[in-house]
Design an enzyme around this catalytic site. Structure first.
Site, PDB file in Angstrom:
ATOM      1  N   ASP A   6       0.084 -15.086   3.758  1.00 36.15           N
ATOM      2  CA  ASP A   6       0.110 -13.621   3.822  1.00 36.15           C
ATOM      3  C   ASP A   6       0.902 -13.214   5.065  1.00 36.15           C
ATOM      4  OD1 ASP A   6      -0.586 -10.913   3.139  1.00 36.15           O
ATOM      5  OD2 ASP A   6      -2.019 -10.935   4.788  1.00 36.15           O
ATOM      6  N   SER A   7       1.288 -11.948   5.104  1.00 35.91           N
ATOM      7  CA  SER A   7       1.985 -11.445   6.292  1.00 35.91           C
ATOM      8  C   SER A   7       1.054 -11.460   7.507  1.00 35.91           C
ATOM      9  CB  SER A   7       2.468 -10.021   6.029  1.00 35.91           C
ATOM     10  OG  SER A   7       1.349  -9.189   5.794  1.00 35.91           O
ATOM     11  N   TYR A  38       4.755  -6.397   6.438  1.00 32.36           N
ATOM     12  CA  TYR A  38       5.902  -6.612   5.560  1.00 32.36           C
ATOM     13  C   TYR A  38       6.182  -5.361   4.711  1.00 32.36           C
ATOM     14  CZ  TYR A  38       6.244 -11.765   5.985  1.00 32.36           C
ATOM     15  OH  TYR A  38       6.443 -13.051   6.414  1.00 32.36           O
ATOM     16  N   GLY A  39       5.111  -4.598   4.481  1.00 31.09           N
ATOM     17  CA  GLY A  39       5.167  -3.538   3.466  1.00 31.09           C
ATOM     18  C   GLY A  39       6.193  -2.451   3.685  1.00 31.09           C
ATOM     19  N   CYS A  69      -0.420 -12.097  -0.958  1.00 30.54           N
ATOM     20  CA  CYS A  69       0.214 -10.901  -0.400  1.00 30.54           C
ATOM     21  C   CYS A  69       0.921 -10.210  -1.561  1.00 30.54           C
ATOM     22  CB  CYS A  69       1.223 -11.326   0.664  1.00 30.54           C
ATOM     23  SG  CYS A  69       2.220  -9.981   1.311  1.00 30.54           S
ATOM     24  N   ASN A  70       0.533  -8.984  -1.844  1.00 30.62           N
ATOM     25  CA  ASN A  70       1.143  -8.266  -2.965  1.00 30.62           C
ATOM     26  C   ASN A  70       2.608  -7.950  -2.697  1.00 30.62           C
ATOM     27  OD1 ASN A  70      -1.174  -7.244  -4.980  1.00 30.62           O
ATOM     28  ND2 ASN A  70      -1.961  -7.454  -2.915  1.00 30.62           N
ATOM     29  N   THR A  71       2.905  -7.632  -1.438  1.00 29.16           N
ATOM     30  CA  THR A  71       4.279  -7.251  -1.091  1.00 29.16           C
ATOM     31  C   THR A  71       5.209  -8.438  -1.343  1.00 29.16           C
ATOM     32  OG1 THR A  71       3.275  -5.872   0.613  1.00 29.16           O
ATOM     33  CG2 THR A  71       5.652  -6.166   0.719  1.00 29.16           C
ATOM     34  N   GLU A 152      -4.344  -4.811  11.101  1.00 35.27           N
ATOM     35  CA  GLU A 152      -3.740  -5.829  11.972  1.00 35.27           C
ATOM     36  C   GLU A 152      -4.098  -5.585  13.437  1.00 35.27           C
ATOM     37  OE1 GLU A 152      -1.609  -8.718  11.392  1.00 35.27           O
ATOM     38  OE2 GLU A 152      -2.513  -8.491   9.415  1.00 35.27           O
ATOM     39  N   CYS A 186      -3.260  -4.470  -2.210  1.00 34.48           N
ATOM     40  CA  CYS A 186      -2.807  -5.122  -0.977  1.00 34.48           C
ATOM     41  C   CYS A 186      -3.994  -5.932  -0.483  1.00 34.48           C
ATOM     42  CB  CYS A 186      -2.404  -4.082   0.055  1.00 34.48           C
ATOM     43  SG  CYS A 186      -2.143  -4.773   1.712  1.00 34.48           S
ATOM     44  N   THR A 187      -3.738  -7.181  -0.132  1.00 34.36           N
ATOM     45  CA  THR A 187      -4.865  -8.060   0.199  1.00 34.36           C
ATOM     46  C   THR A 187      -5.547  -7.685   1.517  1.00 34.36           C
ATOM     47  OG1 THR A 187      -3.304  -9.641   1.166  1.00 34.36           O
ATOM     48  CG2 THR A 187      -3.968 -10.008  -1.114  1.00 34.36           C
ATOM     49  N   HIS A 188      -4.899  -6.825   2.307  1.00 34.71           N
ATOM     50  CA  HIS A 188      -5.569  -6.327   3.518  1.00 34.71           C
ATOM     51  C   HIS A 188      -6.668  -5.311   3.173  1.00 34.71           C
ATOM     52  CE1 HIS A 188      -2.142  -7.987   5.713  1.00 34.71           C
ATOM     53  NE2 HIS A 188      -2.690  -7.641   6.857  1.00 34.71           N
TER      54      HIS A 188
HETATM   55  N1  DGL Z   1      -1.402  -8.105   2.591  1.00 33.18           N
HETATM   56  C1  DGL Z   1      -0.136  -7.755   2.123  1.00 33.18           C
HETATM   57  C2  DGL Z   1      -0.122  -7.239   0.720  1.00 33.18           C
HETATM   58  O1  DGL Z   1      -0.975  -7.644  -0.040  1.00 33.18           O
HETATM   59  C3  DGL Z   1       0.923  -7.260   3.036  1.00 33.18           C
HETATM   60  C4  DGL Z   1       0.741  -6.139   3.898  1.00 33.18           C
HETATM   61  C5  DGL Z   1       1.893  -5.909   4.831  1.00 33.18           C
HETATM   62  O2  DGL Z   1       2.244  -6.813   5.573  1.00 33.18           O
HETATM   63  O3  DGL Z   1       2.414  -4.801   4.803  1.00 33.18           O
HETATM   64  O4  DGL Z   1       0.722  -6.474   0.335  1.00 33.18           O
END
Ligand code: DGL
Length: 290
Positions: A6-7, A38-39, A69-71, A152, A186-188
């Site tokens: 993941d990011s 990353y988003g 990570c979805n992104t 984060e 988003c996994t966050h």
């Molecule tokens: N956890 C990530 C996701 O599922 C990335 C979030 C990010 O870095 O912006 O998209």
């Protein structure tokens, strides 16, 4: 050994469930915290960073990698699968496909809300994949650019986070009041779930939700874990290869917790502190450069 990427911290919400379902495997977690989020980055940058992480995990002995990570799943997975890896040596899986598969059986109104990073929203991956499941769905996406930075930086449980939880959820539900199912894309975001649920509960009381149904929140950890277990069951050759590198973790026992090892591109101390809170167990991470 299975790699989880993941990011930043978000993939821990996936790892947690995967470890419970599949304790017989070893896991190597990599958070690119130094370059998160990353988003809000461009396609090319997300692809480049994700590929570096995939190559790193592969070099460490992972022959199955989950982009938790979805992104990265939205922007890099397909290109990596088609162009960069040899499927006989390495499989890379994402989190979007398993998530959309459960949606048709959960919604009653067929109106779906997707909360995700700006990158995932712009990719339209959720819209495309959801419509493949059921072309009659109505999908509304909401980008939540402030949520990942809040998580984060460890500010997600504070009162300040309430403002941005309310802001994005209100925007989403105003755009389509018939939404009954909300995907945390988003996994966050599961780390904000208590605040999301509290807001939606209040919202259910003040607005009359159609057919008095409650909102259904689709959180990915359990879904991805079940889907991975199913995948390994259907691919015994890959399952066997993933089991093979068990001993690889034993070399450096200092930063192993149970069957997982943690790597970060940020400060190892900072990652260890935050990740220990997210996983509710003490972990020791190691710093790496990508
Ligand atoms: N956890 C990530 C996701 O599922 C990335 C979030 C990010 O870095 O912006 O998209």
């Amino acid at each position: 050994m299975i790699g989880i990427f993941d990011s930043g911290y978000g993939g821990l919400t996936i790892l947690n469930h995967i470890r419970q379902h599949l304790p017989q495997y070893d896991y190597l977690y990599l958070g690119d915290n130094a370059r998160a989020p990353y988003g809000t980055r461009s396609f090319d940058v997300i692809y480049e960073y994700t590929l570096q992480a995939v190559n790193y995990l592969h070099q460490q002995g992972c022959n199955l990698i989950i982009l938790a990570c979805n992104t990265a799943s939205a922007k890099a997975l397909r290109t990596i699968q088609q162009r960069d890896i040899n499927p006989d040596e390495l499989r890379v899986l994402g989190v979007i496909r398993p998530t959309v598969e459960v949606v048709p059986q959960r919604t009653r109104t067929k109106h779906i809300g997707v909360l995700a990073t700006p990158g995932t929203v712009a990719s339209e991956s959720y819209v495309i994949e959801l419509l493949k499941q059921d072309p009659t769905l109505t999908i509304t996406q909401q980008a939540c650019p402030m949520w990942v930075p809040l998580i984060e930086s460890g500010e997600h449980l504070g009162d300040g986070a309430n403002y941005f939880v309310e802001k994005y959820l209100t925007e989403l539900l105003t755009r389509d009041p018939l939404i009954d199912t909300i995907i945390l894309g988003c996994t966050h975001y599961p780390l904000l779930q208590p605040k999301i649920e509290a807001f939606l509960e209040k919202y259910e009381h003040t607005k009359l939700l159609i057919q008095n149904s409650k909102f259904k929140i689709i959180s990915q950890g359990e879904i991805v874990a079940r889907s991975l277990a199913d995948y390994l069951h259907r691919h015994p050759d890959i399952a066997e290869r993933a089991l093979k590198n068990r001993h690889a973790l034993e070399d450096n026992s200092k930063f192993i917790i149970h069957n997982s090892k943690f790597l970060t591109t940020e400060s190892a101390t900072k990652f260890s502190e935050s990740a220990s809170l997210f996983l509710s167990e003490p972990i020791t991470a190691r710093h790496i450069e990508l």
